[in-house]
Scaffold this motif. Structure first.
Motif, PDB file in Angstrom:
ATOM      1  N   ALA A   1      23.736 -55.170  -9.152  1.00  0.00           N
ATOM      2  CA  ALA A   1      23.062 -55.066  -7.866  1.00  0.00           C
ATOM      3  C   ALA A   1      23.787 -55.887  -6.810  1.00  0.00           C
ATOM      4  CB  ALA A   1      21.616 -55.536  -7.989  1.00  0.00           C
TER       5      ALA A   1
ATOM      6  N   GLY B   1      26.433 -50.266 -11.782  1.00  0.00           N
ATOM      7  CA  GLY B   1      27.003 -51.574 -11.505  1.00  0.00           C
ATOM      8  C   GLY B   1      25.969 -52.666 -11.337  1.00  0.00           C
TER       9      GLY B   1
ATOM     10  N   GLU C   1      25.773 -51.692  -5.208  1.00  0.00           N
ATOM     11  CA  GLU C   1      26.351 -52.607  -6.181  1.00  0.00           C
ATOM     12  C   GLU C   1      27.303 -53.579  -5.501  1.00  0.00           C
ATOM     13  OE1 GLU C   1      28.948 -50.796  -9.014  1.00  0.00           O
ATOM     14  OE2 GLU C   1      30.158 -49.782  -7.499  1.00  0.00           O
TER      15      GLU C   1
ATOM     16  N   ARG D   1      30.370 -54.499 -15.887  1.00  0.00           N
ATOM     17  CA  ARG D   1      29.557 -53.688 -14.975  1.00  0.00           C
ATOM     18  C   ARG D   1      30.006 -53.812 -13.526  1.00  0.00           C
ATOM     19  NH1 ARG D   1      23.468 -54.662 -15.355  1.00  0.00           N
ATOM     20  NH2 ARG D   1      23.515 -52.743 -14.117  1.00  0.00           N
ATOM     21  N   ARG D   2      30.937 -54.697 -13.226  1.00  0.00           N
ATOM     22  CA  ARG D   2      31.376 -54.878 -11.842  1.00  0.00           C
ATOM     23  C   ARG D   2      32.653 -54.075 -11.613  1.00  0.00           C
ATOM     24  NH1 ARG D   2      29.905 -58.406  -7.895  1.00  0.00           N
ATOM     25  NH2 ARG D   2      28.658 -59.614  -9.368  1.00  0.00           N
TER      26      ARG D   2
ATOM     27  N   THR E   1      21.457 -49.283 -10.198  1.00  0.00           N
ATOM     28  CA  THR E   1      21.299 -50.722 -10.405  1.00  0.00           C
ATOM     29  C   THR E   1      19.863 -51.028 -10.795  1.00  0.00           C
ATOM     30  OG1 THR E   1      20.773 -51.106  -8.072  1.00  0.00           O
ATOM     31  CG2 THR E   1      23.091 -51.216  -8.699  1.00  0.00           C
TER      32      THR E   1
ATOM     33  N   ALA F   1      25.409 -47.108  -6.286  1.00  0.00           N
ATOM     34  CA  ALA F   1      25.436 -47.184  -7.749  1.00  0.00           C
ATOM     35  C   ALA F   1      24.014 -47.223  -8.286  1.00  0.00           C
ATOM     36  CB  ALA F   1      26.208 -48.426  -8.210  1.00  0.00           C
TER      37      ALA F   1
END
Length: 692
Positions: free
Chosen positions: A442, A440, A508, A607-608, A450, A448
């Motif tokens: 950062a 995900g 994340e 990615r979120r 990152t 996650a």
């Protein structure tokens, strides 16, 4: 006279109705020690235009040829990585005819030549504007070490980043509130220290990095953390004028510029030249300005009256007052200098609550000034002072106070038709996170992989992909091939394909999406107030963890996206506070609207990862087979593996249907009974279940 060109930028002196912004940028240019400028404003208010126009009036700089860090020939930095600054044979040849101060073309650095106030070998160039993209990596900002050369030749080969390019110029960060927090920290540290340091695998490189830092942002997209906000020296809130006459003037200027940029810019050549000369004069006068004890005490008492934290506000206000005095041609700081400095340095430092709107009470400022001004000094030189900015004094009509909203204040639009229950005092929320680790963006919430965090492994680099190399992994990759590459002595022959990048595990940021039942079945105003208090507390936690948030509500005959995914938690709080209650319960429509919002969010920001919080009593009363349709929609969401928490708001008294629990099963969600925990324990219980 300016040479005619089609790419002429919009002149700084042609900007209309933005006196506060122009003054802040000018003072930062006069004294970069102020710490930069943060420009907050709605979209379409010419924030970027003003910043880019500033470079046209910044004084040119003398630099050493071939120095990648723009060292001053008169005062070269002894720690510059390019030291010693010998002039290479292929350095640009400048004669006394085309060099303003007659520098000797190839004189060694550090020798005197026949010139006015410079050193042989120096060349003059315009001040640079370096723009930092939102997606920039730390290596792109700070620079990186050339790993292949370090391993093969045993030398430290440093590749400069954007901070090196911005030295003695202007660094512009658009949408600074969307930049990763650790990058903002890097920028502000460099701006405060005047240096940048790169440390990689035991090797350290430092270089000068003094620049005017300017950031712009739209508050609707999220705020900066208070710690970062405080690090900006000055802040200006920009809003479009509501005066039709001013708006007409702005349109006329812009349309004229677009019709003929070169001709339009030429009209302002005289004003631009005069302003640039005034900045140079102010820079020269700056060391001679006297900050009296009376002015220092006045600044301290003003900062204390606004209850600001720490001492940075006092120091920035003092530096700004000195710069303003120099800008006005004075050698002693006076009351109007302190007033102008306080208006720019204090608004973003007086915030006491994350959801409080920034701003400065003008009357409180005037009272503080009057209470600390000696009787022999004038006590009101305010708006009529002609030296405030390039076009005159500070115009109070440009204040954004009238447009600011505070929590609980309804947003623009039609008034809600149902009853509105307010929230109570928010409380500290424990960590609520997505259970399974993933890859995900950062942040500060869920575990996650990152860009930042502890190193947990290495991987192959794709093409010329940027990132931090993994030293041991790269050595292991290159070592088996040394004999085939003809290497027999010390060192390694490293090729691009050998480079391995570090894999890091950290935290994340998530999309925390609230789907809230606002129908009449939610019960009494007191119960809805408890629910709102819990959600506000979760929003406060999301603000502190730099998450993206969204809000879907359903009541009556349909569902509404009350707030699309955004970083502006303040906006989410305002929308939630104004949420009315009443009508039927279109539960299926609410879930379908949520599913569509999540689909679009995944496309825009893949990615979120999302975290869905469904707040409902489980009842569905709108349309035929309402609950069956709701369960079907819940099952469809559950198949997609979205992390979900269902908060059951069904009253404990009377007959309990247990519909929310059935929905939680269809969603594969964690289930929480609101009646068991009460409002004050809601977040704690959810967090404990999610962390289990």
């Amino acid at each position: 006279m300016r040479a005619a060109r089609s790419d002429a930028g919009f002149p700084f002196t042609a900007i209309v109705g933005m006196d506060d912004l122009q003054l802040a940028l000018i003072l930062a240019a006069v004294s970069p020690a102020i710490g930069g400028v943060l420009i907050r404003g709605e979209k379409g208010t010419a924030k970027s235009t003003a910043v880019r126009a500033l470079t046209e009036i910044l004084p040119p700089v003398d630099v050493i040829p071939n120095c990648r860090f723009s060292c001053d020939p008169d005062h070269p930095d002894p720690t510059c990585p390019d030291t010693p600054h010998g002039i290479a044979a292929d350095a640009p040849h400048r004669t006394s005819a085309d060099t303003p101060h007659g520098a000797a073309a190839n004189a060694p650095h550090g020798t005197d030549a026949s010139r006015d106030g410079s050193v042989g070998g120096g060349i003059r160039r315009a001040a640079r504007l370096v723009e930092l993209p939102v997606g920039a990596t730390e290596d792109r900002v700070l620079g990186s070490l050339h790993l292949e050369k370090a391993l093969a030749e045993g030398v430290t080969a440093y590749e400069p980043g954007l901070l090196a390019a911005a030295h003695r110029g202007l660094l512009y960060v658009d949408e600074v509130n969307l930049l990763h927090d650790h990058l903002v920290d890097v920028l502000l540290d460099a701006a405060a220290m005047g240096r940048a340091t790169v440390e990689r695998d035991g090797v350290s490189v430092t270089h000068p990095a003094r620049f005017v830092l300017v950031g712009t942002m739209n508050p609707e997209e999220g705020e900066l953390r208070p710690q970062l906000l405080d690090r900006f020296g000055l802040t200006v809130d920009v809003v479009a004028s509501r005066d039709p006459a001013v708006r007409v003037e702005v349109m006329r200027a812009r349309l004229t510029y677009e019709a003929g940029p070169a001709d339009f810019a030429e009209r302002y050549d005289g004003a631009q030249r005069e302003l640039a000369e005034r900045i140079v004069k102010a820079q020269g006068l700056l060391p001679d300005v006297i900050l009296t004890d009376a002015a220092l005490r006045q600044i301290a008492e003003i900062c204390a009256s606004f209850d600001v934290d720490g001492m940075r506000a006092d120091l920035v206000t003092a530096r700004t007052a000195v710069a303003h005095a120099a800008w006005c041609g004075r050698t002693v700081v006076e009351v109007e200098d302190v007033r102008a400095a306080a208006k720019l340095a204090l608004p973003h430092r007086r915030r006491r609550n994350p959801f409080d709107a920034p701003g400065l009470d003008d009357q409180q400022l005037e009272d503080a000034i009057n209470n600390t001004t000696p009787e022999e000094d004038p006590d009101d030189d305010g708006p009529d002072d002609p030296s405030g900015g390039p076009g005159g004094g500070v115009d109070p009509s440009t204040s954004a106070d009238g447009d600011e909203q505070v929590p609980g204040e309804a947003t623009a639009g039609p008034a809600p038709s149902g009853d509105v229950a307010g929230s109570g005092e928010p409380y500290k929320a424990r960590l609520l996170s997505v259970r399974a680790a993933g890859v995900g963006v950062a942040g500060r919430r869920s575990r996650a992989l990152t860009e930042v965090g502890r190193v947990v492994g290495d991987r192959a680099r794709v093409g010329r992909e940027a990132g931090r190399p993994h030293l041991l992994g790269t050595i292991r990759s290159a070592a088996p091939h040394q004999h085939a590459r003809g290497r027999s002595g010390p060192g390694l022959t490293v090729r691009a394909a050998d480079v391995r990048l570090a894999v890091r595990e950290g935290r994340e940021g998530n999309l925390v999406l609230f789907c809230v039942d606002a129908s009449g079945s939610m019960g009494t105003k007191k119960r809805m107030s408890e629910v709102k208090t819990a959600i506000v507390s979760l929003l406060l936690d999301a603000y502190q963890r730099r998450d993206t948030v969204g809000l879907v509500t359903f009541a009556g005959a349909g569902a509404t996206v009350a707030l699309p995914p955004t970083g502006s938690v303040e906006t989410a709080v305002r929308r939630l506070e104004s949420l009315p209650t009443g009508g039927r319960t279109p539960l299926a429509e609410g879930l379908l609207q949520t599913a569509e919002l999540l689909r679009v969010a995944a496309i825009r920001d893949p990615r979120r990862r999302p975290l869905l919080v469904l707040v409902t009593d489980g009842r569905a009363t709108y349309g035929e087979n309402a609950f069956a349709r709701a369960r079907e929609a819940a099952g469809w969401l559950g198949q997609r593996g979205i992390a979900t928490v269902v908060v059951d708001c069904e009253p404990r008294r009377g007959v309990r249907l247990g519909l929310a629990a059935e929905l939680a099963g269809d969603l594969g969600a964690e289930y929480l009974d609101l009646g068991d925990v009460a409002a004050g324990n809601l977040v704690r219980t959810v967090s404990e279940r999610k962390a289990a």
